[in-house]
Write an enzyme that holds these catalytic residues in place. Structure first.
Site, mmCIF file in Angstrom:
data_model
loop_
_atom_site.group_PDB
_atom_site.id
_atom_site.type_symbol
_atom_site.label_atom_id
_atom_site.label_comp_id
_atom_site.label_asym_id
_atom_site.label_seq_id
_atom_site.Cartn_x
_atom_site.Cartn_y
_atom_site.Cartn_z
ATOM 1 C CG MET A 1 -21.675 7.053 3.389
ATOM 2 S SD MET A 1 -22.011 8.145 4.711
ATOM 3 C CE MET A 1 -23.473 7.312 5.379
ATOM 4 C CG ASP B 1 -25.192 19.132 -2.311
ATOM 5 O OD1 ASP B 1 -25.430 18.748 -1.142
ATOM 6 O OD2 ASP B 1 -25.486 18.458 -3.307
ATOM 7 N N GLY B 2 -26.813 21.075 -0.390
ATOM 8 C CA GLY B 2 -28.177 21.521 -0.066
ATOM 9 C C GLY B 2 -28.142 22.698 0.900
ATOM 10 C CB THR B 3 -26.175 23.230 4.002
ATOM 11 O OG1 THR B 3 -26.559 21.952 4.487
ATOM 12 C CG2 THR B 3 -26.122 24.220 5.138
ATOM 13 C CD GLU C 1 -24.220 6.441 0.350
ATOM 14 O OE1 GLU C 1 -25.018 5.894 1.105
ATOM 15 O OE2 GLU C 1 -23.869 7.630 0.484
ATOM 16 N NE ARG D 1 -23.449 10.233 8.290
ATOM 17 C CZ ARG D 1 -24.696 10.459 7.891
ATOM 18 N NH1 ARG D 1 -24.932 10.822 6.668
ATOM 19 N NH2 ARG D 1 -25.708 10.320 8.708
ATOM 20 C CE1 TYR E 1 -26.115 7.063 7.926
ATOM 21 C CE2 TYR E 1 -26.417 4.747 7.371
ATOM 22 C CZ TYR E 1 -26.751 6.081 7.192
ATOM 23 O OH TYR E 1 -27.712 6.434 6.270
ATOM 24 C CB ILE F 1 -18.573 12.519 4.494
ATOM 25 C CG1 ILE F 1 -17.458 11.588 4.940
ATOM 26 C CG2 ILE F 1 -19.699 11.741 3.856
ATOM 27 C CD1 ILE F 1 -17.812 10.737 6.117
ATOM 28 C CG ASP F 2 -21.023 11.944 -0.227
ATOM 29 O OD1 ASP F 2 -20.627 11.135 0.623
ATOM 30 O OD2 ASP F 2 -22.205 12.035 -0.600
HETATM 31 N N1 LIG Z 1 -32.567 23.997 -2.956
HETATM 32 C C1 LIG Z 1 -32.617 24.271 -1.654
HETATM 33 N N2 LIG Z 1 -33.046 25.463 -1.202
HETATM 34 C C2 LIG Z 1 -33.089 25.751 0.115
HETATM 35 N N3 LIG Z 1 -32.717 24.888 1.076
HETATM 36 C C3 LIG Z 1 -32.278 23.678 0.707
HETATM 37 C C4 LIG Z 1 -32.191 23.304 -0.667
HETATM 38 N N4 LIG Z 1 -31.717 22.037 -0.730
HETATM 39 C C5 LIG Z 1 -31.520 21.649 0.550
HETATM 40 N N5 LIG Z 1 -31.846 22.627 1.415
HETATM 41 C C6 LIG Z 1 -31.796 22.562 2.877
HETATM 42 O O1 LIG Z 1 -30.455 22.371 3.312
HETATM 43 C C7 LIG Z 1 -30.414 21.478 4.421
HETATM 44 C C8 LIG Z 1 -29.420 20.391 4.192
HETATM 45 O O2 LIG Z 1 -29.580 19.793 2.929
HETATM 46 P P1 LIG Z 1 -29.181 18.284 2.637
HETATM 47 O O3 LIG Z 1 -29.279 18.070 1.182
HETATM 48 O O4 LIG Z 1 -29.980 17.380 3.515
HETATM 49 O O5 LIG Z 1 -27.688 18.143 3.171
HETATM 50 P P2 LIG Z 1 -26.314 18.762 2.693
HETATM 51 O O6 LIG Z 1 -26.365 20.209 2.898
HETATM 52 O O7 LIG Z 1 -25.336 18.098 3.558
HETATM 53 O O8 LIG Z 1 -26.175 18.411 1.250
HETATM 54 C C9 LIG Z 1 -31.834 20.977 4.639
HETATM 55 O O9 LIG Z 1 -32.362 21.585 5.782
HETATM 56 C C10 LIG Z 1 -32.564 21.355 3.375
HETATM 57 O O10 LIG Z 1 -33.917 21.698 3.602
HETATM 58 O O1 LIG Z 2 -27.846 10.754 6.748
HETATM 59 P P1 LIG Z 2 -28.719 10.023 5.802
HETATM 60 O O2 LIG Z 2 -30.016 10.729 5.640
HETATM 61 O O3 LIG Z 2 -28.833 8.577 6.095
HETATM 62 O O4 LIG Z 2 -28.046 10.130 4.368
HETATM 63 C C1 LIG Z 2 -26.901 9.477 3.972
HETATM 64 C C2 LIG Z 2 -26.157 10.375 3.020
HETATM 65 O O5 LIG Z 2 -25.468 11.350 3.736
HETATM 66 C C3 LIG Z 2 -24.118 11.449 3.296
HETATM 67 O O6 LIG Z 2 -23.281 10.824 4.233
HETATM 68 C C4 LIG Z 2 -23.691 12.873 3.203
HETATM 69 O O7 LIG Z 2 -24.567 13.581 2.388
HETATM 70 P P2 LIG Z 2 -24.726 15.152 2.604
HETATM 71 O O8 LIG Z 2 -23.352 15.739 2.651
HETATM 72 O O9 LIG Z 2 -25.517 15.604 1.410
HETATM 73 O O10 LIG Z 2 -25.449 15.378 3.878
HETATM 74 C C5 LIG Z 2 -24.106 10.671 1.977
HETATM 75 O O11 LIG Z 2 -22.861 10.061 1.754
HETATM 76 C C6 LIG Z 2 -25.158 9.657 2.193
HETATM 77 O O12 LIG Z 2 -25.715 9.255 0.993
HETATM 78 MG MG LIG Z 3 -25.533 16.876 -0.123
#
Ligand SMILES: Nc1ncnc2c1ncn2[C@@H]1O[C@H](COP(=O)(O)OP(=O)(O)O)[C@@H](O)[C@H]1O
Ligand SMILES: O=P(O)(O)OC[C@H]1O[C@](O)(COP(=O)(O)O)[C@@H](O)[C@@H]1O
Ligand SMILES: [Mg+2]
EC number: 2.7.1.11
Length: 480
Positions: free
Chosen positions: A260, A187-189, A316, A374, A371, A216-217
């Site tokens: 996770m 979602d963040g990505t 978790e 994952r 871990y 993975i969630d």
């Molecule tokens: N609101 C946002 N705007 C821009 N980039 C974001 C935002 N939230 C997260 N990111 C970027 O996306 C990347 C991955 O986000 P993260 O939350 O760690 O993992 P995931 O994408 O697996 O949920 C990070 O490099 C982070 O800086």
């Molecule tokens: O890799 P980290 O920073 O220890 O974070 C663990 C988190 O990553 C995850 O495996 C996956 O989260 P994302 O998909 O947001 O990266 C979560 O289940 C867990 O809470």
């Molecule tokens: Mg995420």
């Protein structure tokens, strides 16, 4: 160029198309080329290999006679006309966020798909996630280089959290002459990818941005299921089995397994349903309490009396408020701004031991395989799924679509606008049939009072339900 305006088209019978952007929306008169796949011996035998430009995929699969047709997404797949010549393409792949089984398979299949289907030879791996665009070297990716990587867990190009600096990333894309960006992440990505797309639009450059959802969630909405999820559920069985063997071999054995699931308890729910050895599953979406009538301790006591042993699976993200109350610490964040979790498994294990030592002898074993799960390579079915995702992304970018995430919607791959996958999170709906099936298989208490029942909305039996609204994506510098 202004901010991106969603492309919504309507049709008869309440039909709505939530379309994805196309390069020609902001660069008119782009030349088109015949798709080279029509001369490809493997694909040219397929009748109607090319997707009709008007094909769309429905989001609502269960309908009533008079209900509106509802939201549709553009169907993924190869188009007869493409907007890039093979020699012109300079692609890059970046992986961000936590690991997930199958990431290497997606990388492999983007590289091989571009090469074998479209004759593209110029593909770069961006090292170490978003920040790698402006702080690291690139890795040239060829079919030979990626040939075996699907057999390995992790990501061969590395990943990171934080470090999203939109303008530095797009500067790097422009400086390197990249015109197709494949972004694998959660979602963040995808929020970060939306920001990159907006900046590219602002600059008016011919660069296609394609997101491949990784989590993975399984917390990404709209899509049926995320890759690696199946593998994770399967691998979790080994930990649950171990907990069960340990628990049933001793007097009053209790096995606690942490899985996770930061905000969504899908892995815990499916692993529990698959195993049948689990007596209690605790997830973030379903608050629970320990003491008193209907509480967890009462249930543990009852199960031990009846059965002599029990297995508890805890996601978790479950019970974080309870843990925080005990240790008065919460609110820390990781580099991406995600809440850092307190170890509910360890906390719960200690609480159970403390409670029962005063009453009876119990033997508790706590297993944390998070871990380990994952980090494994994807299983066979996830490998095939990853291949389809990668190919759909490649077809979309070659056809000039941009600003999209690819994924299956009711079994058909579709191009989904970024805002639809970032505006909410997919969560287990505890008033849904699946959670009811789990409750009936474990026999655990629901931990819901009649007041909770009244305030929880009843949703349909579907996985891509829209959970609570999470914060809006704010583009700019997220480089913590
Ligand atoms: N609101 C946002 N705007 C821009 N980039 C974001 C935002 N939230 C997260 N990111 C970027 O996306 C990347 C991955 O986000 P993260 O939350 O760690 O993992 P995931 O994408 O697996 O949920 C990070 O490099 C982070 O800086
Ligand atoms: O890799 P980290 O920073 O220890 O974070 C663990 C988190 O990553 C995850 O495996 C996956 O989260 P994302 O998909 O947001 O990266 C979560 O289940 C867990 O809470
Ligand atoms: Mg995420």
């Amino acid at each position: 160029m202004g901010k991106y305006q969603p492309k919504i088209e309507t049709g008869e019978g309440g039909y709505v198309l939530e379309d994805v952007p196309h390069l020609t929306d902001y660069i008119p008169h782009l030349p088109t080329y015949q798709n080279p796949l029509q001369h490809n011996p493997s694909y040219s035998v397929v009748t109607q290999y090319f997707v009709n430009v008007d094909d769309t995929v429905t989001q609502k699969i269960v309908v009533h006679k008079n209900s509106p047709r509802g939201t549709h997404f553009r169907r993924a797949g190869p188009r007869e006309k493409v907007y890039f010549e093979p020699d012109e393409v300079s692609a890059c792949i970046v992986t961000c966020g936590g690991l997930c089984p199958g990431v290497n398979t997606v990388i492999r299949e983007i590289v091989c798909g571009l090469y074998h289907m479209y004759g593209v030879t110029n593909v770069l791996g961006i090292e170490a996630g978003y920040k790698g665009f402006y702080s690291r070297n690139t890795i040239p990716l060829t079919p030979k280089f990626v040939n075996d990587i699907h057999k390995r867990g992790g990501t061969i190009i590395g990943t990171s959290r934080g470090g999203h600096d939109t303008s530095k990333i797009v500067d790097s894309i422009q400086d390197r002459g990249i015109n197709q960006v494949y972004i694998i992440g959660g979602d963040g990505t995808q929020k970060g990818a939306a920001c990159i797309f907006e900046e590219i639009l602002k600059r008016g450059i011919k660069v296609a941005v394609a997101g491949i959802p990784k989590t993975i969630d399984n917390d990404i909405p709209v899509i049926d299921k995320s890759f690696g999820f199946d593998t994770a559920v399967e691998e979790a069985q080994r930990a649950i089995n171990a907990a069960h063997v340990e628990a049933e071999s001793v007097e009053n054995g209790v096995g606690v397994v942490k899985l996770m699931g930061r905000y969504s308890g899908f892995i815990a729910m499916y692993a529990t349903l698959a195993s049948r050895d689990v007596d209690c599953c605790l997830i973030p979406e379903s608050p629970f309490y320990l003491e008193g009538e209907g509480g967890l301790f009462e249930y543990i006591g009852k199960r031990l009396k009846e059965n002599g042993h029990m297995v508890i699976v805890v996601a978790e993200g479950a019970g974080q408020e309870l843990v925080a109350e005990s240790i008065r610490e919460m609110g820390k964040q990781d580099a991406s701004g995600n809440r850092l979790l307190l170890d509910v498994g360890l906390w719960l294990s200690e609480k159970i031991k403390d409670h029962f030592t005063r009453k009876m002898v119990i033997n508790l074993k706590y297993i944390d395989p998070t871990y380990m799960i994952r980090a494994i390579p994807s299983n066979a079915s996830d490998n095939v799924y990853c291949t389809l995702l990668a190919h759909s992304a490649v077809h979309g970018a070659m056809a000039g679509y941009t600003g999209f995430t690819v994924g299956p919607v009711n079994g058909r791959h579709a191009y989904i606008p970024f805002y639809r996958v970032t505006e909410t999170q997919n969560k287990v709906v505890i008033t849904d049939r699946m959670w009811a099936r789990l409750l009936s298989s474990t026999n655990q208490p629901s931990f819901l009072t009649s007041k909770d029942h009244a305030s929880t909305p009843l949703l349909e039996d579907t996985h891509d339900v829209h959970g609570e609204v999470i914060e809006e994506a704010v583009c700019g510098n997220n480089s913590q």
